[in-house]
Motif scaffolding. Structure first.
Motif, PDB file in Angstrom:
ATOM      1  N   PRO A 100       0.817  -1.222   0.000  1.00 13.00           N
ATOM      2  CA  PRO A 100       0.000   0.000   0.000  1.00 13.00           C
ATOM      3  C   PRO A 100       0.848   1.269   0.000  1.00 13.00           C
ATOM      4  O   PRO A 100       1.913   1.322   0.631  1.00 13.00           O
ATOM      5  CB  PRO A 100      -0.787  -0.096   1.317  1.00 13.00           C
ATOM      6  N   CYS A 101       0.348   2.288  -0.679  1.00 13.14           N
ATOM      7  CA  CYS A 101       1.075   3.561  -0.738  1.00 13.14           C
ATOM      8  C   CYS A 101       1.002   4.275   0.621  1.00 13.14           C
ATOM      9  O   CYS A 101       0.231   3.903   1.515  1.00 13.14           O
ATOM     10  CB  CYS A 101       0.502   4.444  -1.839  1.00 13.14           C
ATOM     11  N   GLY A 102       1.776   5.306   0.759  1.00 14.40           N
ATOM     12  CA  GLY A 102       1.843   6.033   2.026  1.00 14.40           C
ATOM     13  C   GLY A 102       0.524   6.656   2.439  1.00 14.40           C
ATOM     14  O   GLY A 102       0.159   6.638   3.622  1.00 14.40           O
ATOM     15  N   ALA A 103      -0.208   7.192   1.466  1.00 16.01           N
ATOM     16  CA  ALA A 103      -1.497   7.818   1.799  1.00 16.01           C
ATOM     17  C   ALA A 103      -2.461   6.778   2.354  1.00 16.01           C
ATOM     18  O   ALA A 103      -3.172   7.027   3.337  1.00 16.01           O
ATOM     19  CB  ALA A 103      -2.083   8.483   0.555  1.00 16.01           C
ATOM     20  N   CYS A 104      -2.483   5.613   1.749  1.00 18.83           N
ATOM     21  CA  CYS A 104      -3.384   4.557   2.238  1.00 18.83           C
ATOM     22  C   CYS A 104      -2.958   4.069   3.609  1.00 18.83           C
ATOM     23  O   CYS A 104      -3.795   3.739   4.456  1.00 18.83           O
ATOM     24  CB  CYS A 104      -3.435   3.405   1.236  1.00 18.83           C
TER      25      CYS A 104
END
Ligand code: THU
Length: 144
Positions: A100-104
């Protein structure tokens, strides 16, 4: 039993395969990188999401935040598991193309802090890795 009791192997598989199924519905004409997510709430309900892209690239929505949004919109508030499937990641690619990306991660810390994140693997969509949300974003920003 505590709401955050660990996922069983069957639940991990269920999350991986539900995420892979959700990825089929991705709207990803720009990246052609389809992602699906499935969120398991404390009542055993599954909520799914996929990535939704936009011609204004910065507005792209990740599958994980889509699934969490859907879950909250149906009244769910506590979560035990989050499955993520990047079905267009090259089969030979390891975890680096599937996490998962940082925002998620920031969303997960706020909305599903007790959940385990299950990464679906290549061909068989079997779980490839499992981490607690807390391990994915140490020292996360929070307002308390
Ligand atoms: N993407 C997700 O859906 N989840 C992630 O955690 C990483 C990236 C999507 C965003 C975009 O639509 C595509 O994957 C390529 O970056």
């Amino acid at each position: 039993m505590k709401a955050s009791h660990p996922l069983t192997p069957e639940e991990r598989e269920q999350l991986a395969s539900a995420a892979a199924a959700a990825a089929i519905h991705a709207y990803a004409p720009y990246s052609r990188f389809r992602v699906g997510a499935a969120v398991l709430d404390e009542d055993g309900r599954l909520h799914i999401g996929c990535n939704i892209e936009n011609a204004s690239y910065g507005l792209c929505l990740c599958a994980e935040r889509n699934a969490l949004s859907t879950a909250l919109a149906t009244g769910a508030r506590r979560f035990r598991g989050i499955g993520v499937a990047c079905i267009d990641a090259a089969p030979g690619l390891g975890l680096e193309g599937r996490t998962p990306c940082g925002a998620c991660r920031q969303w997960m810390v706020e909305l599903a802090p007790d959940a385990e994140v299950v990464i679906a693997g290549g061909e068989g969509r079997q779980p490839m890795a499992v981490w607690p949300v807390s391990a994915l974003l140490p020292e996360a920003f929070r307002l308390t």
